[in-house]
Design a protein around this motif. Structure first.
Motif, short mmCIF file in Angstrom:
data_model
loop_
_atom_site.label_atom_id
_atom_site.label_comp_id
_atom_site.label_asym_id
_atom_site.label_seq_id
_atom_site.Cartn_x
_atom_site.Cartn_y
_atom_site.Cartn_z
N UNK A 9 18.20 -10.82 -38.40
CA UNK A 9 18.14 -12.15 -38.98
C UNK A 9 18.15 -12.04 -40.50
N UNK A 10 18.95 -12.87 -41.12
CA UNK A 10 18.95 -12.99 -42.58
C UNK A 10 18.62 -14.45 -42.88
N UNK A 11 17.50 -14.65 -43.54
CA UNK A 11 17.05 -16.01 -43.84
C UNK A 11 17.13 -16.23 -45.35
N UNK B 289 29.12 -17.80 -48.65
CA UNK B 289 28.38 -16.79 -47.90
C UNK B 289 29.37 -15.90 -47.17
N UNK B 290 29.22 -14.59 -47.30
CA UNK B 290 30.03 -13.65 -46.53
C UNK B 290 29.08 -12.79 -45.71
N UNK C 233 24.48 -7.71 -40.43
CA UNK C 233 23.94 -6.49 -41.04
C UNK C 233 23.95 -6.57 -42.56
N UNK C 234 24.74 -7.49 -43.12
CA UNK C 234 24.80 -7.62 -44.58
C UNK C 234 25.20 -9.05 -44.95
N UNK C 235 24.80 -9.44 -46.16
CA UNK C 235 25.15 -10.76 -46.68
C UNK C 235 25.53 -10.62 -48.14
N UNK D 214 22.86 -8.30 -49.93
CA UNK D 214 21.73 -7.75 -49.16
C UNK D 214 22.30 -6.97 -47.98
N UNK D 215 21.85 -5.73 -47.84
CA UNK D 215 22.30 -4.89 -46.69
C UNK D 215 21.12 -4.40 -45.90
#
Length: 128
Positions: free
Chosen positions: A43-45, A60-61, A87-89, A127-128
């Motif tokens: 999860x990426x919040x 956002x990618x 896994x990354x943003x 972020x990774x």
């Protein structure tokens, strides 16, 4: 426990055992690979706060566990919160008004923070 007797298994039986063993090993490998890729994704919040009603644009990618990418573009107002699975943003945000924007990204046990203010100010974060 098995006791070693020195006798060989019949040819037909040993071939069958090897095939079954091969299938079991292959199934275990595939299960571990699938579990590993799921474990890598998380999860990426994203929490965006700042001057209330400040307008922003965002790109956002999100990178998925399988290596695929998804791109989302949007415009919105503060405060807001986004939730992604990957896994990354990589993100790029632009403030469209004179307000301030505070950005906080949570992934796993990590947290990244950044802030910008003023019309047309931009921020990029990965972020990774």
């Amino acid at each position: 426990m098995f006791r070693r007797t020195g006798r060989r298994l019949p040819e037909r039986l040993s071939g069958c055992c090897l095939k079954v063993l091969g299938i079991v090993v292959l199934a275990a490998s595939l299960t571990c690979a699938a579990a590993g890729s799921e474990a890598m994704a998380s999860d990426i919040v994203v929490e965006m706060t700042g001057t209330p009603d400040t307008r922003f644009s965002a790109r956002w990618e999100i990178t998925r566990a399988d290596g695929g990418r998804r791109v989302i573009t949007e415009q919105g107002r503060l405060p807001t919160r986004r939730h992604f699975q990957g896994v990354a943003l990589m993100a790029e945000l632009i403030v469209l008004d004179d307000g301030a924007l505070w950005l906080e990204v949570h992934k796993g046990g990590s947290r990244s923070r950044a802030s910008i203010g003023g019309k047309e100010s931009r921020i990029s974060i990965s972020v990774e």
